[in-house]
Design a protein around this motif. Structure first.
Motif, short mmCIF file in Angstrom:
data_model
loop_
_atom_site.label_atom_id
_atom_site.label_comp_id
_atom_site.label_asym_id
_atom_site.label_seq_id
_atom_site.Cartn_x
_atom_site.Cartn_y
_atom_site.Cartn_z
N UNK A 144 39.81 45.27 53.09
CA UNK A 144 40.85 44.24 53.11
C UNK A 144 40.88 43.57 54.48
N UNK A 145 41.66 42.49 54.55
CA UNK A 145 41.77 41.74 55.80
C UNK A 145 41.14 40.37 55.67
N UNK A 146 41.37 39.50 56.64
CA UNK A 146 40.88 38.12 56.56
C UNK A 146 39.36 38.01 56.52
N UNK A 147 38.65 39.04 56.96
CA UNK A 147 37.19 38.98 56.94
C UNK A 147 36.54 39.72 55.80
N UNK A 148 37.33 40.32 54.90
CA UNK A 148 36.77 41.14 53.82
C UNK A 148 35.84 40.35 52.91
N UNK A 198 24.82 39.66 46.98
CA UNK A 198 24.47 38.31 46.54
C UNK A 198 25.44 37.74 45.52
N UNK A 199 26.65 38.31 45.45
CA UNK A 199 27.61 37.94 44.42
C UNK A 199 28.58 36.85 44.88
N UNK A 200 29.06 36.06 43.93
CA UNK A 200 30.06 35.02 44.22
C UNK A 200 31.46 35.63 44.12
N UNK A 201 31.81 36.44 45.07
CA UNK A 201 33.09 37.14 45.03
C UNK A 201 34.26 36.18 45.19
N UNK A 202 34.00 35.03 45.78
CA UNK A 202 35.05 34.03 45.92
C UNK A 202 35.44 33.41 44.59
N UNK A 203 34.62 33.62 43.57
CA UNK A 203 34.92 33.08 42.23
C UNK A 203 35.70 34.06 41.37
N UNK A 204 35.82 35.30 41.81
CA UNK A 204 36.55 36.30 41.03
C UNK A 204 38.05 36.04 41.10
N UNK A 205 38.72 36.25 39.96
CA UNK A 205 40.17 36.23 39.93
C UNK A 205 40.68 37.63 40.27
N UNK A 206 41.94 37.75 40.58
CA UNK A 206 42.54 39.05 40.86
C UNK A 206 42.36 39.98 39.66
N UNK A 207 41.93 41.19 39.93
CA UNK A 207 41.68 42.24 38.94
C UNK A 207 40.43 41.99 38.09
N UNK A 208 39.56 41.10 38.53
CA UNK A 208 38.26 40.93 37.89
C UNK A 208 37.18 41.60 38.72
N UNK A 209 36.11 42.00 38.04
CA UNK A 209 35.04 42.76 38.67
C UNK A 209 33.68 42.10 38.47
N UNK A 210 32.74 42.51 39.28
CA UNK A 210 31.35 42.14 39.08
C UNK A 210 30.47 43.30 39.51
N UNK A 213 35.71 45.01 42.63
CA UNK A 213 36.89 44.44 41.98
C UNK A 213 37.74 43.72 43.02
N UNK A 214 38.09 42.50 42.72
CA UNK A 214 39.00 41.77 43.62
C UNK A 214 40.43 42.13 43.27
N UNK A 215 41.17 42.65 44.24
CA UNK A 215 42.54 43.08 43.98
C UNK A 215 43.57 42.14 44.58
N UNK A 216 43.13 41.18 45.36
CA UNK A 216 44.04 40.22 45.97
C UNK A 216 43.23 39.19 46.72
N UNK A 264 41.54 41.36 49.42
CA UNK A 264 41.49 42.80 49.18
C UNK A 264 40.53 43.11 48.04
N UNK A 265 39.63 44.08 48.28
CA UNK A 265 38.62 44.44 47.30
C UNK A 265 38.52 45.95 47.18
N UNK A 266 38.33 46.40 45.95
CA UNK A 266 38.08 47.81 45.64
C UNK A 266 36.66 47.88 45.10
N UNK A 267 35.86 48.83 45.62
CA UNK A 267 34.51 48.97 45.06
C UNK A 267 34.08 50.42 45.08
#
Length: 466
Positions: A124-128, A137-149, A168-171, A174-177
């Protein structure tokens, strides 16, 4: 391509842990024999396991004493055969079902796997976001909250696969993996190096990294949702699992036998490593008894849910065409080199987006653009003629070459319980020999066995999409 398309396609290819197998019993017409079930209290001899178990234990065995998951005592009490795996004592199988019975139970009903040995992270944090988009190589910026890749951690410079993971994007930041237990030390060192470099350039508070000491269980099989739904505490849209699709998660409470809710909410993700519908459930351990309470809820009806171990997990994942890190993928392969180009999101291939700067991108993007010129081998599936199965390490040869020149190697293989003992395998062959229908030879016990290149998975995946 939708945000979750990589996960929807990719979960059928990647994964994380493997063990041995044996052929399923068949009747005269070749169909799978009806499953003969034993009560949980019945004790039976544990089947012997061959080379695959020895290979796996040798790869992940440690000279140090094996750690125990939060559910170790439950496994022992339930008659599990415990084996050292990735630094942990893990259940291979249980006394109530053989390996093949447990495999088929998962395909037909629901099984509960302890996967608490896997490593759960929170970043988590502004640089996560920026950090994760550098190392994957994933487009994590395209994930919605609670979506995974499904994704890969990539080695800087080479683009080699450090590990596969589900993110998983949690916020907003914030990411859980989750990463593989067998790569714990390598992954932690890799992430520590990347995070320290980022903090050095952007400040100590730019990223917060936590290792989460939760238990983790996987409820897998066609009955998984019907087993879990009545246990969800509360009502409303959030409690309705029919609106929770594959590759999505929610934080929910379960209902205990006395009607009260669990002491803490659980992270429930609709995903898994078997090809079946199912859920991975992260259970907080602040209340030490909570993991056992949750497992007891699932096992309250043994006609629907049984415990399953590493043996069934391995045969299920291979039938679903999923990779095992350390066998099917390593740092020696890039995603395109492992036939996993789909993990590289489309907008991360397009220079006009400004998102093509990730570890190994120059190597990986050139391989995607010109695979025939840049890749010497491809990962493919095989069916092998009747007889002893082609196991990891078996040499693949050209049948048309009398000198039997090596053209590849098997990385995973076993008799498929769901397909009546059909010998299936995956491995690498040289470029040009990877087309479906191509016949090759595989050296098994010093004999050349015929094999054909086939598509994967062998058993169709059944992921739930509303």
């Amino acid at each position: 391509m939708s945000t979750l398309q990589p996960l929807r396609r990719g979960i059928s290819l990647l994964g994380a842990r493997s063990l041995a197998s044996q052929a399923a019993p068949v009747v005269s017409n070749g169909s799978r024999q009806a499953l003969r079930l034993r009560s949980p209290a019945t004790r039976r001899p544990v089947a012997r396991f061959g080379p695959a178990l020895r290979h796996l234990q040798a790869r992940f065995a440690s000279s140090e004493a094996a750690s125990k998951t939060q559910l170790y005592d439950l496994h022992v009490a339930r008659g599990a055969r415990m084996v050292p795996f990735a630094g942990f004592a893990m259940p291979l199988q249980y006394s109530d079902l053989s390996h093949v019975e447990s495999h088929n139970w998962t395909r037909e009903k629901a099984s509960l796997f302890d996967v608490s040995h896997m490593v759960q992270h929170r970043l988590s944090g502004p640089g996560a976001m920026e950090l994760l988009m550098k190392v994957t190589p994933s487009s994590l910026d395209k994930l919605h909250t609670n979506q995974s890749t499904l994704s890969c951690l990539l080695e800087d410079g080479t683009g080699g696969i450090v590990d596969d993971c589900v993110i998983t994007r949690q916020g907003e930041d914030s990411f859980y993996f989750v990463t593989n237990a067998g790569r714990r030390q390598e992954d932690l060192a890799f992430l520590q190096t990347e995070i320290e470099a980022y903090r050095g350039a952007n400040g100590a508070d730019s990223i917060k990294w936590e290792i989460i000491d939760n238990a983790l269980v996987a409820l897998q099989g066609p009955l998984a949702a019907s087993v879990l739904q009545p246990l969800i505490h509360g009502s409303g849209a959030e409690a309705d699992l029919t609106t929770l699709g594959f590759g999505n998660s929610r934080t929910l409470y379960l209902t205990l036998p006395d009607g009260s809710r669990t002491a803490e909410p659980l992270l429930i993700s609709r995903t898994g490593y078997t090809g079946e519908d199912g859920f991975e459930i992260s259970i907080p351990t602040t209340t030490p008894t909570l993991p056992q309470q949750v497992v007891d809820l699932f096992l309250a009806n043994p006609d629907q849910v049984r415990l399953a171990g590493l043996a069934a997990r391995d045969s299920l994942r291979l039938e679903a065409g999923m990779c095992l890190y350390g066998s099917d993928i390593t740092t020696a392969q890039t995603p395109p080199g492992a036939s996993l180009s789909w993990v590289v999101s489309k907008d991360r291939r397009d220079p006009s987006t400004g998102n093509t700067n990730f570890n190994g991108s120059s190597v990986i993007l050139s391989q995607i653009a010109s695979p025939a010129k840049t890749l010497s081998q491809r990962r493919v599936g095989f069916t092998v003629e009747k007889g002893s199965p082609a196991r990891e390490g078996a040499i693949i040869v050209d049948l048309n070459d009398e000198s039997r020149t090596q053209i590849g190697v098997i990385t995973s293989g076993l008799p498929s319980p769901s397909l009546g003992g059909l010998n299936i395998a995956m491995g690498y062959v040289k470029q040009g020999m990877n087309k479906k229908g191509t016949e090759v030879g595989v050296l098994v016990r010093n004999k050349v066995r015929k094999a054909s290149v086939v598509g994967m998975p062998w058993v169709e995946t059944k992921f739930y999409r509303p």
